[in-house]
Design an enzyme around this catalytic site. Structure first.
Site, PDB file in Angstrom:
ATOM      1  CE  LYS A  31      -4.288   0.925   2.523  1.00  0.00           C
ATOM      2  NZ  LYS A  31      -4.872   0.791   3.857  1.00  0.00           N
ATOM      3  CB  VAL A  32       2.348   3.487  -2.237  1.00  0.00           C
ATOM      4  CG1 VAL A  32       3.330   2.326  -2.298  1.00  0.00           C
ATOM      5  CG2 VAL A  32       1.552   3.573  -3.527  1.00  0.00           C
TER       6      VAL A  32
END
Ligand code: E4P
Length: 219
Positions: free
Chosen positions: A83-84
């Site tokens: 997840k960014v």
């Protein structure tokens, strides 16, 4: 529509998985900060329990750091989705990580333009936060409708993952709009089961059955 559980709590996940409706899990740094013990071990246990996509977020803020952390997170288990955050650096990191064949969830998305950019860099999931938009008197679900429409227009394969879900109506509206995934806190998933007429109806069925059995025995 897929159901993910939005939690870092293993017990909550273990409690919901036997229902057969949990397709994955999303975590974030705030959720994991509430848990004790080794985070990598916890993520591994979550992956083994859910046997589906588990989003684990990077905390670096530069693209190189995000890529490094993303690779480390992905090495924990084949179910990990990196997840960014949606930032310029996050977008660059997403492009690099997806280029390496890793799955990426672009999070903290609050506009259709951000969602369009996330799709263009190959995000596996885009996470628009509906509850946090509602909190500032802006319709979160209107944003979901726009993103679903835009992705359909261009055939993007990025999945729309409705996040920051606060109540069952968010889930109903997400499903009506054709969102791919809804990630819900455990309490919202529990609420999806509840209907007073089901409880009243079951109570009456059981009572009528008991009464009939008793009269057979006595009669
Ligand atoms: C999603 O991936 C996020 O972790 C989450 O849905 C944020 O929800 P909140 O706005 O309730 O913190």
């Amino acid at each position: 529509m897929k159901f993910f559980v939005d939690t870092g709590n293993l017990k909550e996940i273990q409690n919901l998985v036997p229902l057969g409706i949990v397709d994955g899990v999303t975590t974030n740094p705030s959720l994991l900060a509430k848990e004790s013990g080794d985070v990598r071990l916890l993520l591994k246990q979550i992956c083994e329990t859910v046997q589906g996509p588990v989003s684990a977020e990077v905390v670096a803020t530069d693209a190189a750091g995000m890529v490094r952390e993303g690779r480390e997170l992905a090495a924990i288990d084949r179910h990990i989705v990196v997840k960014v955050p949606f930032t310029r650096e996050g977008v660059k990191a997403c492009r690099t990580l997806t280029g390496e064949g890793l799955r990426v969830n672009v999070t903290l998305v609050f506009s259709a333009t951000q969602a369009l950019i996330a799709a263009k860099v190959g995000a596996t999931y885009v996470s628009p936060f509906v509850g946090r938009l509602d909190d500032i008197a802006t319709s979160g679900m209107d944003l979901i409708r726009q993103i679903v429409e835009i992705y359909e227009n261009y055939g993007f394969t990025t999945e729309v993952l409705v996040a920051s879900v606060r109540h069952p109506m968010h889930v109903v509206e997400a499903a009506r709009m054709g969102a791919d995934v809804c990630t819900c806190p455990a309490a919202v998933i529990e609420a999806l089961f509840k209907h007073p007429l089901t409880d009243i109806g079951l109570e009456r069925f059981l009572k009528d059955w008991e009464t009939a059995q008793a009269s057979r025995v006595t009669g």
